[in-house]
Design an enzyme around this catalytic site. Structure first.
Site, PDB file in Angstrom:
ATOM      1  N   ASN A  14       0.837  -1.213   0.000  1.00 32.48           N
ATOM      2  CA  ASN A  14       0.000   0.000   0.000  1.00 32.48           C
ATOM      3  C   ASN A  14       0.867   1.256   0.000  1.00 32.48           C
ATOM      4  O   ASN A  14       0.556   2.231  -0.694  1.00 32.48           O
ATOM      5  CB  ASN A  14      -0.921   0.026   1.226  1.00 32.48           C
ATOM      6  CG  ASN A  14      -2.206  -0.735   0.997  1.00 32.48           C
ATOM      7  OD1 ASN A  14      -3.098  -0.278   0.291  1.00 32.48           O
ATOM      8  ND2 ASN A  14      -2.280  -1.928   1.571  1.00 32.48           N
ATOM      9  N   HIS A 103      -7.879  -0.437   7.681  1.00 36.19           N
ATOM     10  CA  HIS A 103      -8.079  -1.729   8.331  1.00 36.19           C
ATOM     11  C   HIS A 103      -8.719  -2.679   7.320  1.00 36.19           C
ATOM     12  O   HIS A 103      -9.672  -2.288   6.648  1.00 36.19           O
ATOM     13  CB  HIS A 103      -8.968  -1.573   9.571  1.00 36.19           C
ATOM     14  CG  HIS A 103      -9.037  -2.835  10.362  1.00 36.19           C
ATOM     15  ND1 HIS A 103      -8.003  -3.246  11.171  1.00 36.19           N
ATOM     16  CD2 HIS A 103      -9.977  -3.802  10.419  1.00 36.19           C
ATOM     17  CE1 HIS A 103      -8.322  -4.422  11.709  1.00 36.19           C
ATOM     18  NE2 HIS A 103      -9.513  -4.777  11.265  1.00 36.19           N
ATOM     19  N   GLU A 173      -8.014  -1.943  -1.473  1.00 33.16           N
ATOM     20  CA  GLU A 173      -7.115  -0.962  -0.855  1.00 33.16           C
ATOM     21  C   GLU A 173      -6.379  -0.142  -1.911  1.00 33.16           C
ATOM     22  O   GLU A 173      -6.286   1.083  -1.818  1.00 33.16           O
ATOM     23  CB  GLU A 173      -6.122  -1.669   0.080  1.00 33.16           C
ATOM     24  CG  GLU A 173      -6.819  -2.301   1.268  1.00 33.16           C
ATOM     25  CD  GLU A 173      -5.884  -2.975   2.257  1.00 33.16           C
ATOM     26  OE1 GLU A 173      -6.281  -3.095   3.423  1.00 33.16           O
ATOM     27  OE2 GLU A 173      -4.776  -3.397   1.868  1.00 33.16           O
TER      28      GLU A 173
HETATM   29  C1  GAR Z   1      -3.180  -4.244   4.574  1.00 35.39           C
HETATM   30  O1  GAR Z   1      -4.136  -5.169   4.109  1.00 35.39           O
HETATM   31  C2  GAR Z   1      -3.750  -3.394   5.696  1.00 35.39           C
HETATM   32  O2  GAR Z   1      -5.125  -3.156   5.569  1.00 35.39           O
HETATM   33  C3  GAR Z   1      -3.483  -4.256   6.905  1.00 35.39           C
HETATM   34  O3  GAR Z   1      -2.208  -4.797   6.683  1.00 35.39           O
HETATM   35  C4  GAR Z   1      -2.028  -4.996   5.274  1.00 35.39           C
HETATM   36  C5  GAR Z   1      -0.668  -4.456   4.893  1.00 35.39           C
HETATM   37  O4  GAR Z   1      -0.354  -4.794   3.562  1.00 35.39           O
HETATM   38  N1  GAR Z   1      -3.546  -3.478   8.133  1.00 35.39           N
HETATM   39  C6  GAR Z   1      -3.955  -3.997   9.286  1.00 35.39           C
HETATM   40  O5  GAR Z   1      -4.275  -5.159   9.419  1.00 35.39           O
HETATM   41  C7  GAR Z   1      -4.006  -3.001  10.429  1.00 35.39           C
HETATM   42  N2  GAR Z   1      -4.711  -3.537  11.558  1.00 35.39           N
HETATM   43  P1  GAR Z   1       0.848  -4.087   2.809  1.00 35.39           P
HETATM   44  O6  GAR Z   1       2.042  -4.049   3.772  1.00 35.39           O
HETATM   45  O7  GAR Z   1       1.117  -4.939   1.617  1.00 35.39           O
HETATM   46  O8  GAR Z   1       0.409  -2.695   2.452  1.00 35.39           O
END
Ligand code: GAR
Length: 187
Positions: A14, A103, A173
């Site tokens: 992200n 989230h 996302e």
């Molecule tokens: C994402 O899906 C985000 O929504 C989640 O961690 C992932 C990170 O992915 N966040 C949580 O669970 C917060 N409680 P990324 O490192 O590939 O962006």
């Protein structure tokens, strides 16, 4: 120009997507990526994107040392994108309504301590939910409880594995998070 800092504890996909979205925008840009995890892949991404990164300890986060660093770098807005640690009061007070989190579920469902990444998707599949989604919200002193800014849903079918759900959530996302940030930053 608004300076955005992104906090990430893991992969940082992200973070990279948000960086790319703002790369050619005049009003805002990602200038710093921060992590509490020296092994996080987000550091590789920052290197590749030629953007400054900072690794900090939970003590530095709690003590307020990070607030000085963020102010020195003229950070206007903080985005939590897969960040694991609780944000302390001193940081919230220094950036009122200027910290948002994503989230990977439809809060208030599947929120709170320990509900992170795949743990969320495993719980969604175990409970045979028919849908899941993403929640973008302001950060306050309680995990996952700040005012909700945006939610989007996806279906969960009976045959979906937690990996399938994770994939659907990541697509949501990537599509929405940068645009929601842009909207929140708009004057
Ligand atoms: C994402 O899906 C985000 O929504 C989640 O961690 C992932 C990170 O992915 N966040 C949580 O669970 C917060 N409680 P990324 O490192 O590939 O962006």
């Amino acid at each position: 120009m608004k300076n955005i800092a992104i906090f990430a504890s893991g992969s940082g996909s992200n973070a990279e997507n948000i960086f790319n979205y703002f790369e050619n925008k005049a009003d805002a840009g990602v200038v710093l990526m921060l992590t509490n995890n020296a092994d996080a892949f987000v550091l590789e991404r920052a290197k590749k994107l030629a953007i400054e990164s900072v690794v900090f300890s939970s003590e530095q986060l709690k003590s307020g040392e990070l607030v000085s660093l963020l102010k020195n770098k003229s950070i206007d807005f903080i985005v939590l994108a897969g960040f694991l640690l609780k944000i302390p009061e001193n940081l919230i007070a220094a950036f009122p309504n200027k910290i948002i989190n994503i989230h990977p579920a439809l809060l208030p469902k599947y929120g709170g301590k320990g509900m992170y990444g795949d743990a969320v998707h495993k719980a969604v599949v175990a409970n045979k939910e028919k849908e899941s989604g993403i929640t973008i919200h302001y950060v306050n002193e309680h995990y996952d409880e700040g005012a909700i800014i945006f939610q989007a849903k996806c279906t969960v079918s009976e045959t979906d594995t937690y990996e399938d759900v994770a994939h659907k959530i990541h697509q949501l996302e990537y599509e929405h998070f940068p645009r929601v940030i842009e909207r929140v930053l708009a004057p």
